[in-house]
Design an enzyme around this catalytic site. Structure first.
Site, PDB file in Angstrom:
ATOM      1  N   SER A 196       3.478   0.574   4.187  1.00  0.00           N
ATOM      2  CA  SER A 196       4.391   1.718   4.284  1.00  0.00           C
ATOM      3  C   SER A 196       4.937   1.817   5.704  1.00  0.00           C
ATOM      4  O   SER A 196       4.223   1.524   6.674  1.00  0.00           O
ATOM      5  CB  SER A 196       3.627   2.994   3.910  1.00  0.00           C
ATOM      6  OG  SER A 196       4.455   4.117   4.057  1.00  0.00           O
ATOM      7  N   CYS A 217      -2.405  14.017   3.155  1.00  0.00           N
ATOM      8  CA  CYS A 217      -2.107  14.003   1.710  1.00  0.00           C
ATOM      9  C   CYS A 217      -2.994  14.978   0.964  1.00  0.00           C
ATOM     10  O   CYS A 217      -2.670  15.425  -0.118  1.00  0.00           O
ATOM     11  CB  CYS A 217      -2.306  12.622   1.114  1.00  0.00           C
ATOM     12  SG  CYS A 217      -2.413  11.316   2.302  1.00  0.00           S
TER      13      CYS A 217
HETATM   14  N1  PLP Z   1      -2.479   4.607   1.161  1.00  0.00           N
HETATM   15  C1  PLP Z   1      -3.087   5.080   2.248  1.00  0.00           C
HETATM   16  C2  PLP Z   1      -4.394   4.499   2.672  1.00  0.00           C
HETATM   17  C3  PLP Z   1      -2.497   6.106   3.000  1.00  0.00           C
HETATM   18  O1  PLP Z   1      -3.114   6.586   4.076  1.00  0.00           O
HETATM   19  C4  PLP Z   1      -1.263   6.631   2.566  1.00  0.00           C
HETATM   20  C5  PLP Z   1      -0.635   7.756   3.271  1.00  0.00           C
HETATM   21  O2  PLP Z   1      -1.286   8.512   3.968  1.00  0.00           O
HETATM   22  C6  PLP Z   1      -0.662   6.082   1.429  1.00  0.00           C
HETATM   23  C7  PLP Z   1      -1.306   5.079   0.743  1.00  0.00           C
HETATM   24  C8  PLP Z   1       0.627   6.602   0.900  1.00  0.00           C
HETATM   25  O3  PLP Z   1       1.716   6.111   1.643  1.00  0.00           O
HETATM   26  P1  PLP Z   1       3.126   6.828   1.466  1.00  0.00           P
HETATM   27  O4  PLP Z   1       3.054   8.102   2.220  1.00  0.00           O
HETATM   28  O5  PLP Z   1       4.108   5.863   2.085  1.00  0.00           O
HETATM   29  O6  PLP Z   1       3.351   6.991   0.030  1.00  0.00           O
END
Ligand code: PLP
Length: 387
Positions: free
Chosen positions: A203, A330
């Site tokens: 990302s 998140c």
């Molecule tokens: N995977 C991990 C380990 C993350 O820390 C995050 C975001 O914090 C994501 C996936 C999700 O990424 P995105 O925000 O680009 O959807």
């Protein structure tokens, strides 16, 4: 007041290279699928961006369809997991191996596949180390897919992805190996090839790129054997795997951020690891404990406060000009302790008192010292939870 930003695992500020590339891309308004001059110019930018991100993944000569741009890391993992599960023709095995501490983008998607009939095994990760006995016990010919993150976003634990993928492949050569490397990309030196990964999620906004763009790396084998199908249908962009006109401005910023981070990866790694050690040493002998995983990434430090709610300290630190997070962004709006911290082995009460400090190469020793000083005054002045 100059603010100190220590929440780089939630998102990073846009780096100068990304900003410049995005401003340039705003002038190139063409649709890369168009055949006229503007379209050709956009297609060239798209190709160059793909190549640059391929290089950052150690793949100098990406083949057609090996890097698919998506709207974020979450979407890249959805494409990886659902796209593989729904490529029914080649599927015989039913077990999916993962951990009990994946990011919700993987965890919730696997919950869905479980509800649809897959058998999902969640390997415990106490202390940030996946239980290898459980991994071995489930590496059987029925193993269909493995999804294990490279770096845990809340604890900074680096999971032994390469070893697990090797065990999985020894049990079933057809197994599909996915890693969510959102927190590992441009923080640890790794390549999909060295990990033995078929699918890798990355990302932009964790590495100095913009929000709203991610990518899925796909191994040549997966692509050749057509083991992945699209989950979003439409115009057939991104080699038929992710329809929708490409986010050209975001993609240009993503590639520039990766190019810039790639050139500094080793020095950045050493610098962040030294800041992590400075923070850890500064907390030694205090009431604050560091939740240090067996194998720690350089940029994420999880700390537990003495009976002070993480939100209370977070707001106090914010008032002092310092940004950190309670768990991960998140899950910041969720009530209740973080399931990842519980999986790490923290009792629920301590999980509620846990903060995440996440570093970038731009942070300095002075930032860490300011955090240590603010934590010390916070610990001595803030209200504690009654037992
Ligand atoms: N995977 C991990 C380990 C993350 O820390 C995050 C975001 O914090 C994501 C996936 C999700 O990424 P995105 O925000 O680009 O959807």
């Amino acid at each position: 007041m100059k603010r100190i930003y220590l929440d780089n695992s939630a998102t990073t500020p846009l780096c100068p290279a990304a900003r410049e590339a995005m401003l340039r891309a705003m002038e190139e308004f063409g649709n890369p699928s168009s055949l006229h001059a503007q379209g050709v110019a956009a297609a060239k930018l798209l190709k160059e961006s793909r190549t640059l991100i391929g290089e950052a993944l150690g793949e100098r000569f990406l083949k057609e369809g090996q890097l698919v741009f998506t709207s974020c890391g979450t979407e890249a993992s959805a494409l990886a997991l659902l796209g593989t599960a729904y490529a029914k023709e080649r599927r015989t095995a039913k077990t999916i191996l993962t951990t009990d501490s994946e990011h919700p983008s993987v965890a919730r998607t696997l919950d869905k596949l479980e509800a649809e009939g897959f058998r999902v095994v969640r390997v415990p990760t106490v202390g940030g180390a996946p239980d290898m006995d459980v991994v071995r016990a489930h590496c059987t010919p029925d193993l269909f897919m493995v999804s294990m993150m490279l770096v845990n976003n809340e604890t900074g634990a680096v999971y032994p992805v390469r070893e697990v993928f090797q065990l999985a492949r020894a049990a079933n050569p057809q197994v599909v190996c996915h890693t969510d490397a959102v927190q590992g990309f441009m923080k640890l030196p790794f390549t999909p090839r060295a990990l033995g990964a078929d699918l890798v999620t990355i990302s932009a906004h964790k590495i100095g790129g913009p929000k709203g763009v991610g990518a899925l790396f796909i191994s040549e084998r997966m692509k050749k054997e057509k083991r992945i199908v699209p989950v979003m249908l439409g115009g057939g962009q991104e080699f038929g795997l992710r329809s929708g006109t490409e986010n050209m401005i975001g993609i240009a910023g993503f590639a520039a951020a990766a190019g810039s981070a790639m050139s500094k990866l080793r020095t950045a790694h050493a610098h962040m690891a030294s800041l992590r050690e400075r923070l850890t040493a500064g907390l030694a002998g205090t009431e604050i404990t560091v939740n240090r995983p067996a194998n720690a990434a350089p940029h994420i430090v999880s700390i537990t406060l003495p009976d002070i709610k993480s939100e209370t300290m977070l707001h106090y630190l914010s008032g002092q000009g310092i940004s950190v997070s309670a768990g991960s962004a998140c899950s910041a709006h969720k009530v209740g302790p973080s399931s990842v911290l519980l999986a790490f082995g923290l009792p629920s009460r301590r999980a509620d008192c846990t903060l995440r400090v996440s570093l970038s190469p731009e942070n300095t020793a002075a930032d860490i010292d300011a955090l240590l000083a603010a934590l010390a005054t916070g610990v001595s002045s803030l209200v504690r939870i009654n037992h």
